[in-house]
Write a protein that holds these residues in place. Structure first.
Motif, PDB file in Angstrom:
ATOM      1  N   CYS A 116      -8.348   1.727  -2.936  1.00 23.05           N
ATOM      2  CA  CYS A 116      -9.641   2.088  -3.529  1.00 23.05           C
ATOM      3  C   CYS A 116     -10.513   2.809  -2.511  1.00 23.05           C
ATOM      4  CB  CYS A 116     -10.352   0.843  -4.047  1.00 23.05           C
ATOM      5  SG  CYS A 116      -9.635   0.136  -5.555  1.00 23.05           S
ATOM      6  N   SER A 117     -10.498   2.328  -1.254  1.00 24.76           N
ATOM      7  CA  SER A 117     -11.305   2.957  -0.204  1.00 24.76           C
ATOM      8  C   SER A 117     -10.824   4.373   0.079  1.00 24.76           C
ATOM      9  CB  SER A 117     -11.258   2.120   1.078  1.00 24.76           C
ATOM     10  OG  SER A 117      -9.993   2.206   1.710  1.00 24.76           O
ATOM     11  N   GLU A 118      -9.565   4.655  -0.229  1.00 32.58           N
ATOM     12  CA  GLU A 118      -8.982   5.982  -0.033  1.00 32.58           C
ATOM     13  C   GLU A 118      -9.075   6.840  -1.289  1.00 32.58           C
ATOM     14  OE1 GLU A 118      -5.630   4.329   3.161  1.00 32.58           O
ATOM     15  OE2 GLU A 118      -5.092   4.658   1.058  1.00 32.58           O
ATOM     16  N   SER A 119      -9.764   6.306  -2.324  1.00 33.11           N
ATOM     17  CA  SER A 119      -9.979   7.013  -3.600  1.00 33.11           C
ATOM     18  C   SER A 119      -8.687   7.275  -4.359  1.00 33.11           C
ATOM     19  CB  SER A 119     -10.733   8.339  -3.366  1.00 33.11           C
ATOM     20  OG  SER A 119     -11.997   8.095  -2.777  1.00 33.11           O
ATOM     21  N   ILE A 138      -7.491  -2.908  -2.314  1.00 37.97           N
ATOM     22  CA  ILE A 138      -8.805  -2.584  -1.763  1.00 37.97           C
ATOM     23  C   ILE A 138      -8.715  -1.354  -0.867  1.00 37.97           C
ATOM     24  CG2 ILE A 138     -10.582  -3.371  -0.138  1.00 37.97           C
ATOM     25  CD1 ILE A 138     -10.166  -6.198  -1.283  1.00 37.97           C
ATOM     26  N   GLN A 139      -7.668  -1.282  -0.035  1.00 36.75           N
ATOM     27  CA  GLN A 139      -7.496  -0.115   0.837  1.00 36.75           C
ATOM     28  C   GLN A 139      -7.270   1.150   0.020  1.00 36.75           C
ATOM     29  OE1 GLN A 139      -4.605  -0.543   3.997  1.00 36.75           O
ATOM     30  NE2 GLN A 139      -4.515   1.676   4.342  1.00 36.75           N
ATOM     31  N   HIS A 147       0.834  -1.206   0.000  1.00 33.05           N
ATOM     32  CA  HIS A 147       0.000   0.000   0.000  1.00 33.05           C
ATOM     33  C   HIS A 147       0.868   1.255   0.000  1.00 33.05           C
ATOM     34  CE1 HIS A 147      -1.823   3.370   2.212  1.00 33.05           C
ATOM     35  NE2 HIS A 147      -2.957   3.024   1.641  1.00 33.05           N
ATOM     36  N   CYS A 177      -9.259   3.192  -8.570  1.00 32.98           N
ATOM     37  CA  CYS A 177     -10.619   2.775  -8.871  1.00 32.98           C
ATOM     38  C   CYS A 177     -10.555   1.359  -9.441  1.00 32.98           C
ATOM     39  CB  CYS A 177     -11.273   3.698  -9.899  1.00 32.98           C
ATOM     40  SG  CYS A 177     -11.646   5.340  -9.261  1.00 32.98           S
ATOM     41  N   GLU A 196      -5.514  -6.949  -0.768  1.00 35.37           N
ATOM     42  CA  GLU A 196      -5.882  -6.155   0.403  1.00 35.37           C
ATOM     43  C   GLU A 196      -5.354  -4.726   0.282  1.00 35.37           C
ATOM     44  OE1 GLU A 196      -4.526  -8.187   3.855  1.00 35.37           O
ATOM     45  OE2 GLU A 196      -5.812  -9.934   3.542  1.00 35.37           O
TER      46      GLU A 196
END
Length: 218
Positions: free
Chosen positions: A61-64, A58-59, A19, A67, A55
């Protein structure tokens, strides 16, 4: 980017590492908006299984930051001018309000740290700073000042906003993001500090607002 991960085989650690590396590459401009990332290539690049890669994605993506487009991959998000204008307005509301309300609680120790930061910045500018280095130093000044108010929640929100601004400027400047261009003195930060020392929080807040609105530093 690093080609392999040399750490204990712990999925949580691996996920955080991947990440942070992807975020670093976005901030530094190595990964440009609309670029597509694929799980398989990232697995090969870091020498890890699918789980920590997925994982991490996905994180992000959650933080924009990314996409997810099924069957296509993960696209590096583009940040609009409207989003940046909203962030600038948010920062003015938060930073200037806190300065006016809690300015008297700023300690001599914080003022000294701000003084040292400005001095270090000036020394680095002798040979010219890249836009990324200049902006990073600007972020440190604002976060250091805000940290004196001891409000963890709002501090994190401000840090998140500054990170989004960093990504925006990286995508706008592209290759120039890491070119040595800035040699001028940090005039606005010096003025803010001088007025803080004089306990003139109205003037300090006014100049702080001008500094937040200033786009010439990037």
């Amino acid at each position: 980017m690093t080609n392999s991960v040399t750490m204990t085989n712990n999925n949580s650690n691996l996920k955080e590492y991947i990440h942070d590396q992807i975020l670093k590459d976005v901030i530094e401009g190595t990964l440009q908006p609309n670029m597509i990332l694929h799980e398989k290539k990232l697995m090969e690049q870091y020498g890890v299984s699918r789980s920590p890669v997925r994982e991490a994605l996905i994180q992000l993506c959650s933080e924009s930051i990314l996409c997810n487009y099924p069957k296509r991959g993960y696209e590096v998000s583009t940040i609009s001018e409207k989003e940046i204008q909203d962030i600038v307005q948010f920062r003015i509301a938060v930073e200037c309000t806190f300065l006016m309300q809690y300015g008297p609680s700023i300690t001599d120790e914080t003022l000294q740290k701000l003084e040292e930061h400005i001095a270090e910045h000036a020394a680095l500018q002798v040979n010219g700073l890249t836009a990324l280095q200049y902006w990073t130093a600007n972020m440190r000044f604002h976060l250091l000042l805000f940290s004196s108010y001891d409000n963890t929640y709002t501090y994190q929100k401000l840090k998140d906003a500054l990170t989004i601004q960093t990504r925006f400027y990286a995508q706008k400047r592209s290759q120039r993001w890491q070119s040595p261009v800035f040699t001028e003195r940090d005039v606005l930060h010096r003025a803010i500090l001088d007025y803080l020392k004089q306990k003139n929080y109205t003037m300090a807040s006014s100049i702080l607002k001008a500094d937040i609105e200033d786009r010439s530093t990037v």
